[in-house]
Scaffold this motif. Structure first.
Motif, PDB file in Angstrom:
ATOM      1  N   PRO A  19       0.811  -1.221   0.000  1.00 36.26           N
ATOM      2  CA  PRO A  19       0.000   0.000   0.000  1.00 36.26           C
ATOM      3  C   PRO A  19       0.842   1.268   0.000  1.00 36.26           C
ATOM      4  O   PRO A  19       0.397   2.311  -0.470  1.00 36.26           O
ATOM      5  N   TYR A  20       2.075   1.171   0.507  1.00 35.39           N
ATOM      6  CA  TYR A  20       2.941   2.348   0.523  1.00 35.39           C
ATOM      7  C   TYR A  20       3.409   2.707  -0.892  1.00 35.39           C
ATOM      8  O   TYR A  20       3.595   3.884  -1.203  1.00 35.39           O
ATOM      9  N   CYS A  21       3.568   1.709  -1.740  1.00 35.18           N
ATOM     10  CA  CYS A  21       3.869   1.960  -3.149  1.00 35.18           C
ATOM     11  C   CYS A  21       2.674   2.644  -3.820  1.00 35.18           C
ATOM     12  O   CYS A  21       2.838   3.565  -4.628  1.00 35.18           O
ATOM     13  N   LEU A  52      -0.653 -18.711  -3.744  1.00 34.13           N
ATOM     14  CA  LEU A  52      -1.421 -18.077  -4.811  1.00 34.13           C
ATOM     15  C   LEU A  52      -2.832 -17.705  -4.369  1.00 34.13           C
ATOM     16  O   LEU A  52      -3.414 -16.753  -4.896  1.00 34.13           O
ATOM     17  N   GLU A  53      -3.383 -18.438  -3.420  1.00 37.52           N
ATOM     18  CA  GLU A  53      -4.721 -18.106  -2.928  1.00 37.52           C
ATOM     19  C   GLU A  53      -4.687 -16.952  -1.920  1.00 37.52           C
ATOM     20  O   GLU A  53      -5.727 -16.462  -1.479  1.00 37.52           O
ATOM     21  N   GLY A  54      -3.491 -16.489  -1.557  1.00 37.97           N
ATOM     22  CA  GLY A  54      -3.340 -15.398  -0.600  1.00 37.97           C
ATOM     23  C   GLY A  54      -3.242 -15.910   0.819  1.00 37.97           C
ATOM     24  O   GLY A  54      -3.485 -17.091   1.102  1.00 37.97           O
ATOM     25  N   THR A  55      -2.860 -15.022   1.723  1.00 43.96           N
ATOM     26  CA  THR A  55      -2.782 -15.376   3.134  1.00 43.96           C
ATOM     27  C   THR A  55      -3.394 -14.253   3.963  1.00 43.96           C
ATOM     28  O   THR A  55      -3.317 -13.083   3.584  1.00 43.96           O
ATOM     29  N   ASP A  56      -4.013 -14.586   5.066  1.00 41.77           N
ATOM     30  CA  ASP A  56      -4.732 -13.612   5.881  1.00 41.77           C
ATOM     31  C   ASP A  56      -3.789 -12.521   6.389  1.00 41.77           C
ATOM     32  O   ASP A  56      -2.750 -12.809   6.992  1.00 41.77           O
ATOM     33  N   LEU A  57      -4.165 -11.282   6.139  1.00 36.43           N
ATOM     34  CA  LEU A  57      -3.306 -10.142   6.471  1.00 36.43           C
ATOM     35  C   LEU A  57      -3.062 -10.031   7.970  1.00 36.43           C
ATOM     36  O   LEU A  57      -1.922  -9.846   8.410  1.00 36.43           O
ATOM     37  N   LYS A  58      -4.105 -10.148   8.767  1.00 36.37           N
ATOM     38  CA  LYS A  58      -3.957  -9.973  10.216  1.00 36.37           C
ATOM     39  C   LYS A  58      -3.160 -11.113  10.840  1.00 36.37           C
ATOM     40  O   LYS A  58      -2.439 -10.913  11.822  1.00 36.37           O
ATOM     41  N   LYS A  68      -3.059  -0.740  12.958  1.00 37.88           N
ATOM     42  CA  LYS A  68      -2.307   0.514  13.032  1.00 37.88           C
ATOM     43  C   LYS A  68      -1.907   0.978  11.634  1.00 37.88           C
ATOM     44  O   LYS A  68      -2.040   2.168  11.290  1.00 37.88           O
ATOM     45  N   ALA A  69      -1.408   0.030  10.830  1.00 40.58           N
ATOM     46  CA  ALA A  69      -1.003   0.359   9.457  1.00 40.58           C
ATOM     47  C   ALA A  69      -2.206   0.810   8.641  1.00 40.58           C
ATOM     48  O   ALA A  69      -2.117   1.765   7.861  1.00 40.58           O
ATOM     49  N   HIS A  70      -3.349   0.138   8.838  1.00 38.62           N
ATOM     50  CA  HIS A  70      -4.557   0.484   8.089  1.00 38.62           C
ATOM     51  C   HIS A  70      -4.976   1.920   8.381  1.00 38.62           C
ATOM     52  O   HIS A  70      -5.299   2.685   7.458  1.00 38.62           O
ATOM     53  N   LYS A  71      -4.961   2.316   9.633  1.00 39.34           N
ATOM     54  CA  LYS A  71      -5.357   3.674  10.005  1.00 39.34           C
ATOM     55  C   LYS A  71      -4.439   4.708   9.374  1.00 39.34           C
ATOM     56  O   LYS A  71      -4.899   5.716   8.809  1.00 39.34           O
ATOM     57  N   LEU A  72      -3.141   4.455   9.444  1.00 38.01           N
ATOM     58  CA  LEU A  72      -2.161   5.381   8.889  1.00 38.01           C
ATOM     59  C   LEU A  72      -2.303   5.503   7.375  1.00 38.01           C
ATOM     60  O   LEU A  72      -2.323   6.616   6.823  1.00 38.01           O
ATOM     61  N   ILE A  73      -2.416   4.358   6.709  1.00 36.86           N
ATOM     62  CA  ILE A  73      -2.507   4.363   5.247  1.00 36.86           C
ATOM     63  C   ILE A  73      -3.805   5.011   4.785  1.00 36.86           C
ATOM     64  O   ILE A  73      -3.829   5.768   3.810  1.00 36.86           O
ATOM     65  N   PHE A  84      -9.083   3.894  -1.045  1.00 36.12           N
ATOM     66  CA  PHE A  84      -8.291   2.814  -0.444  1.00 36.12           C
ATOM     67  C   PHE A  84      -9.151   1.951   0.458  1.00 36.12           C
ATOM     68  O   PHE A  84      -9.780   2.440   1.392  1.00 36.12           O
ATOM     69  N   TYR A  85      -9.172   0.670   0.153  1.00 32.16           N
ATOM     70  CA  TYR A  85      -9.792  -0.334   1.010  1.00 32.16           C
ATOM     71  C   TYR A  85      -8.756  -1.417   1.268  1.00 32.16           C
ATOM     72  O   TYR A  85      -8.267  -2.045   0.328  1.00 32.16           O
ATOM     73  N   LEU A  86      -8.428  -1.612   2.523  1.00 32.60           N
ATOM     74  CA  LEU A  86      -7.408  -2.602   2.862  1.00 32.60           C
ATOM     75  C   LEU A  86      -7.919  -4.008   2.573  1.00 32.60           C
ATOM     76  O   LEU A  86      -8.977  -4.401   3.081  1.00 32.60           O
ATOM     77  N   PRO A  87      -7.199  -4.773   1.748  1.00 39.85           N
ATOM     78  CA  PRO A  87      -7.639  -6.152   1.510  1.00 39.85           C
ATOM     79  C   PRO A  87      -7.457  -7.017   2.749  1.00 39.85           C
ATOM     80  O   PRO A  87      -6.598  -6.753   3.590  1.00 39.85           O
ATOM     81  N   LYS A  88      -8.267  -8.045   2.866  1.00 36.92           N
ATOM     82  CA  LYS A  88      -8.156  -8.956   3.999  1.00 36.92           C
ATOM     83  C   LYS A  88      -7.001  -9.930   3.832  1.00 36.92           C
ATOM     84  O   LYS A  88      -6.544 -10.534   4.798  1.00 36.92           O
ATOM     85  N   LEU A  89      -6.557 -10.068   2.594  1.00 38.17           N
ATOM     86  CA  LEU A  89      -5.484 -11.005   2.294  1.00 38.17           C
ATOM     87  C   LEU A  89      -4.268 -10.288   1.727  1.00 38.17           C
ATOM     88  O   LEU A  89      -4.380  -9.205   1.151  1.00 38.17           O
ATOM     89  N   ILE A  90      -3.106 -10.885   1.918  1.00 39.50           N
ATOM     90  CA  ILE A  90      -1.910 -10.499   1.173  1.00 39.50           C
ATOM     91  C   ILE A  90      -1.846 -11.428  -0.028  1.00 39.50           C
ATOM     92  O   ILE A  90      -1.939 -12.651   0.120  1.00 39.50           O
TER      93      ILE A  90
END
Length: 201
Positions: A19-21, A52-58, A68-73, A84-90
Motif C-alpha cells: 500500500p505504501y507503493c 497463490l490463494e493469498g494469506t490472511d493479512l492480520k 495501526k497500518a490500516h489507520k495510517l494508510i 483505499f480499502y485494505l484487503p483482507k489477504l496479502i
C-alpha cells in the motif's frame, strides 16, 4: 513528454501488494509530469512465499500492527484523494509481475499500474488468480490468450531477468525504493517536496 530529453532518470522499485507503493504513485507521476525526469518502473516481490490463494493479512502481520497500518494508510490515502480499502489477504504478485512484463511494451505503464493497484486496493481482488489477470487484460485491451501463450513458452523470462539484474544492484529492504544511478535516494513513503529535493541534489 515524448520527444523531450530527460535531465535525470530514477528507478522506482515497487510491489503491487504494498500500500505504501500505492501511496507514492501520485507523487512519482507528478514528478515526471512536472520535471524532466524519466522513471524506470521495476516490479518486485516482497513476499514471494505467499500462496497463490493469498494469506490472511492480520495473521501475517498481527492484528495490532495491521490495524495501526490500516489507520495510517487510510489517512494518507485520503490526503492524496486516493480510494483505499485494505484487503483482507496479502496476495502473491508473481503472476501480476509476469503480466506486467507482457504488457509493458504494449500499454503505457501508468495504465498497467493503475489497473493492478485498483484491483488490489479498491476492489480487493486476488491478482494471483487467473480470472483476475484475464479481467485486467481486458481492461488494458490485451490478449489474455497471447499472454498465456508467451508465459507457457517462457518468452517473458528475459524481461524478468533484466529486472532482476537491476534489483541486484541495490540492498533493497523495503518498498517503495527510489534509486538513481548506483545510489538509493529514498525508502518508503516520502513527500513530493522531498522527492524534488533529492533529485536536485
Amino acid at each position: 513528454m515524448k520527444g523531450v530529453g530527460f535531465l535525470k532518470e530514477i528507478i522506482f522499485i515497487f510491489d503491487y501488494i504494498c500500500p505504501y507503493c500505492y501511496l507514492m504513485l501520485p507523487e512519482i507521476e507528478r514528478l515526471y509530469a512536472e520535471h524532466m525526469i524519466k522513471v524506470n518502473w521495476i516490479p518486485t516481490e516482497i513476499y514471494p512465499e505467499t500462496p497463490l490463494e493469498g494469506t490472511d493479512l492480520k495473521t501475517f502481520l498481527g492484528v495490532r500492527k495491521a490495524e495501526k497500518a490500516h489507520k495510517l494508510i487510510r489517512e494518507q490515502a485520503k490526503s492524496k484523494n486516493l480510494v483505499f480499502y485494505l484487503p483482507k489477504l496479502i496476495y502473491n504478485t508473481r503472476r501480476a509481475r509476469l503480466l506486467t512484463a507482457y504488457a509493458v511494451n504494449k500499454v503505457p505503464i501508468e495504465e498497467i499500474l493503475h489497473a493492478f493497484y485498483n484491483s488490489v486496493f479498491i476492489y480487493n481482488e486476488n491478482i494471483g488468480a487467473w480470472q483476475v489477470l484475464q479481467k485486467i487484460c481486458m481492461q488494458l485491451g490485451l490478449s489474455y490468450e497471447d499472454f498465456f501463450r508467451q508465459l507457457e513458452q517462457q518468452k517473458l523470462d528475459f524481461i524478468i531477468k533484466g529486472w532482476e539484474e537491476i534489483l541486484n544492484r541495490y540492498p533493497i529492504e523495503v518498498v517503495p525504493t527510489i534509486a538513481c544511478g548506483e545510489n538509493i535516494l529514498a525508502e518508503g513513503v516520502c513527500s513530493y517536496e522531498e522527492l524534488v529535493k533529492m533529485i536536485n541534489e
